[in-house]
Write an enzyme that holds these catalytic residues in place. Structure first.
Site, short mmCIF file in Angstrom:
data_model
loop_
_atom_site.label_atom_id
_atom_site.label_comp_id
_atom_site.label_asym_id
_atom_site.label_seq_id
_atom_site.Cartn_x
_atom_site.Cartn_y
_atom_site.Cartn_z
CG ASN A 8 -8.49 7.59 -2.90
OD1 ASN A 8 -9.57 8.13 -2.75
ND2 ASN A 8 -8.12 6.50 -2.26
N GLY A 9 -6.18 10.99 -4.75
CA GLY A 9 -4.98 11.58 -5.37
C GLY A 9 -5.24 13.01 -5.81
CD GLU A 37 5.76 9.28 18.49
OE1 GLU A 37 6.07 10.13 17.65
OE2 GLU A 37 4.73 8.58 18.39
CE LYS A 56 1.21 9.34 18.53
NZ LYS A 56 2.30 8.99 17.68
C1 F6R Z 1 1.59 10.28 14.12
C2 F6R Z 1 1.61 9.69 12.81
C3 F6R Z 1 2.18 10.50 11.70
C4 F6R Z 1 2.91 9.58 10.73
C5 F6R Z 1 3.37 10.39 9.51
C6 F6R Z 1 4.14 9.52 8.57
O1 F6R Z 1 0.95 9.47 15.05
O2 F6R Z 1 1.17 8.60 12.60
O3 F6R Z 1 3.03 11.49 12.18
O4 F6R Z 1 3.99 9.02 11.37
O5 F6R Z 1 2.26 10.92 8.85
O6 F6R Z 1 3.38 8.44 8.16
P1 F6R Z 1 4.02 7.09 7.75
O7 F6R Z 1 4.74 6.54 8.93
O8 F6R Z 1 2.88 6.24 7.33
O9 F6R Z 1 4.97 7.38 6.63
#
Ligand code: F6R
Length: 615
Positions: A103-104, A487, A491
């Site tokens: 991974n990476g 948001e 969604k």
């Molecule tokens: C949308 C969603 C993404 C994450 C974004 C950041 O439903 O989940 O937009 O919010 O990729 O991810 P995190 O919150 O894990 O830093």
């Protein structure tokens, strides 16, 4: 994004690896594979697309799989090279005796590749990962020791990696290493596991060792050894995972997303638990490690996040400025990291992330730390890399979120921001006591009100049915619900692939209104009793005058609303300032039901990953 699981033991290796990969598949991937140590042979199976294809392949190849005693598995989300069989992991060295999953991103892979080709290595894929296979094989030829070969190799790698390596000549031993990408060891009895994330192992063991950057783990069925990059033994703590395997079950819901939406009342109760228990008592937010004097003097906060977490941050800005009068900047991590910021040692920097692994946010937090800022992390993964960078850590306790589209983790982030904003206001003495009590009282009521929304979704389903054929939507709101409009639109985009834009209602007439006609529904968020209701209402009238179909999301009981709007989605009475914690729920459901009607892959939308571990 990608996921890794490795296993050594007497269990059913194929099924342990397959269950592990299945529990990681929510992260998003486009191919899958595994390598098995089976009676002196390394056997590799790879397929494109979903894990069901790998399952079928393994089923078909059953006669040739005898008695595997260890193996490594991988799901790949393409970065270097298209999603194809040849690019899928595991990758091997030229002779096929050594296998690697990764991974990476290896940043210097081109230079290494050129060097290895000049030594006669035969490259087959376009991936950066294949370079690691050849590199470790080259080192193994010199060192004759797999652990040493991995150690010598990772010293030459630049970039991010979590890798697992097996060699035909060293049966039932897996070497794992990590830098800037998560990796952990699951400790069992007569069996051991290695994985990129906890869901991969939770069905088998809760005893976990988290590897740090530049550490190397060697696992056999009876032993786990962790060393640093120089080979010194590192004594690691075994931590107990806080989750039950049931978190990875749909519990009768059709999709994880629906289950997670329905978990939100309990999630809120969890976040409030122990922090807000009495409206007369101050918020107990001991997680914030700045002393009272430091907090009192605080006049600059920067919040950094991506995607849905960025929307939670926007609500957080509104709340902190409104309650505590502290100036707050909110910025997408990917923008923050490539400019000269004003972050300094007097800035409180807040990183928000459900996964705690988002590469852009981690980089931003590291930059902020380098400027001696106090770093507060709000995350659903207290075991994540980001959490480890925190001076203060607020775990949001939403439980594991499997659906790629964030729902309950968003609500949990919002509630954490309410608690933080009230906490700051209490320290600063910036809010009237009776107002504070009202807000706290309402916060405690929130779960019951959300339960009301969840107990009758027929209007939302009806709305989804009526509008699922539209290709474009605009969601409008003002004030604290502007982030809800962003948001809600995100969604819908994510899981139904319909174009939806969140817009400040007052900005409609400065451009987007040109697009409005009967093909472009407008969804308005209207919360009476606050300062924006009348304004959003008149912005909705402007849309109606352009023949747009109108949907209202409102707590208003005014029957005139029913006359103006084509569909009215009603939520319980709520003050405007607290409403984002409720208004998000019908919008999650609307997106869910539209995607469901359209037959989309709700839990694993195309091209998306749960943890975005590349910048
Ligand atoms: C949308 C969603 C993404 C994450 C974004 C950041 O439903 O989940 O937009 O919010 O990729 O991810 P995190 O919150 O894990 O830093």
């Amino acid at each position: 994004m990608c996921g890794i699981v490795g296993y050594v033991g007497n269990g059913d290796v194929v099924s342990v690896l397959f269950r592990g990969l299945t529990n990681l598949e929510y992260r998003g991937y486009d191919s899958a594979g595994m390598a098995l140590q089976d009676q002196g042979e390394i056997k590799i199976y790879k397929t494109l697309g979903k894990l069901i294809n790998l399952k079928n392949e393994l089923e078909q190849k059953k006669p040739e799989i005898k008695h595997p005693t260890s193996g490594i598995g991988h799901i790949r989300w393409a970065t270097h090279g298209s999603p194809s069989l040849v690019n899928a992991h595991p990758h091997t060295c030229s002779c096929g005796r050594l296998v690697v999953v990764h991974n990476g991103i290896i940043e210097n892979y081109k230079e290494l590749r050129a060097e290895l080709i000049s030594k006669g290595c035969n490259f087959r894929s376009q991936t950066d990962t294949e370079t690691i296979a050849h590199l470790v094989a080259d080192e193994y030829a010199k060192a004759k020791d797999l652990e040493m070969a991995v150690r010598n190799s990772v010293k030459k790698l630049q970039g991010a990696y979590a890798i697992c390596v097996m060699h035909k000549d060293v049966p039932d031993l897996i070497v794992g290493a990590r830098k800037h990408a998560p990796m952990l060891v699951g400790v069992g009895d007569g069996e051991n596991f290695i994985a990129s994330d906890t869901p991969a192992i939770i069905e088998y063991t809760k005893r976990t060792i988290y590897l740090e950057d530049n550490e190397i783990a060697v696992i056999t069925k009876d032993s786990v050894k962790v060393t640093d990059i120089e080979g010194n033994i590192v004594t690691k703590k075994i931590e107990m995972l806080p989750w039950e395997p049931v978190a990875l079950s749909k519990l009768g819901y059709k999709h994880f997303m629906l289950k997670e939406i329905h978990e939100q009342p309990d999630v809120i109760r969890n976040v409030l638990n122990g922090k807000l228990y009495d409206i007369d008592a101050p918020i107990a937010l001991n997680e914030v490690k700045l002393d009272r004097d430091g907090l009192k003097k605080l006049n600059k906060i920067q919040i950094i996040a991506c995607g849905t977490s960025l929307h939670a941050a926007l609500v957080g800005k509104y709340l902190i400025e409104d309650f505590a009068g502290i100036s707050v900047d909110v910025e997408a991590s990917s923008e923050y990291i490539y400019r000269k910021t004003t972050t300094d040692s007097s800035t409180l920097v807040i990183g928000v992330s459900q996964s705690g692994e988002t590469a852009d946010t981690i980089t931003a937090i590291k930059q902020a730390r380098a400027k001696n800022s106090h770093v507060l992390i709000i995350t659903n993964r207290p075991d994540s890399n980001m959490a480890r960078l925190a001076d203060s850590l607020i775990p949001v306790n939403a439980g594991i979120e499997v659906s790629v589209a964030a729902t309950k983790s968003y609500t949990a982030q919002l509630i954490s921001f309410y608690l933080l904003a009230i906490h700051l206001a209490e320290i600063k003495g910036s809010l009237d006591n009776s107002y504070l009590k009202n807000i706290k009282h309402e916060l405690i009521q929130l779960p019951t009100k959300i339960e009301e929304v969840l107990s009758n979704t027929s209007e939302i389903q009806e709305c989804a049915r009526k509008f699922s054929s539209y290709k474009n939507f605009i969601y409008i709101a003002r004030g604290v619900n502007l982030a809800t409009a962003y948001e809600g639109a995100l969604k819908l985009k994510e899981i139904s692939y319909i174009n939806a834009t969140g817009y400040a209602a007052g900005e409609l007439k400065h451009g987007p209104i040109a697009m409005l006609d009967e093909t472009m529904p407008v969804l308005s968020i209207l919360i009476p009793g606050g300062i924006t209701y009348e304004k959003v209402l008149s912005n909705s009238e402007e849309a109606k005058a352009r023949n747009a179909k109108l949907i209202a999301l409102t707590s208003s009981t005014d029957i005139n609303i029913d006359a103006l709007f084509d569909i009215v989605l009603r939520i319980p009475q709520v003050s405007e300032i607290l409403s984002p914690a409720i208004t998000c729920v019908p919008l999650q459901l609307l997106a869910y039901y539209i995607a469901e009607f359209l037959g989309k892959d709700v839990d694993q939308p195309r091209n998306l990953a749960k943890s975005v571990t590349v910048e």
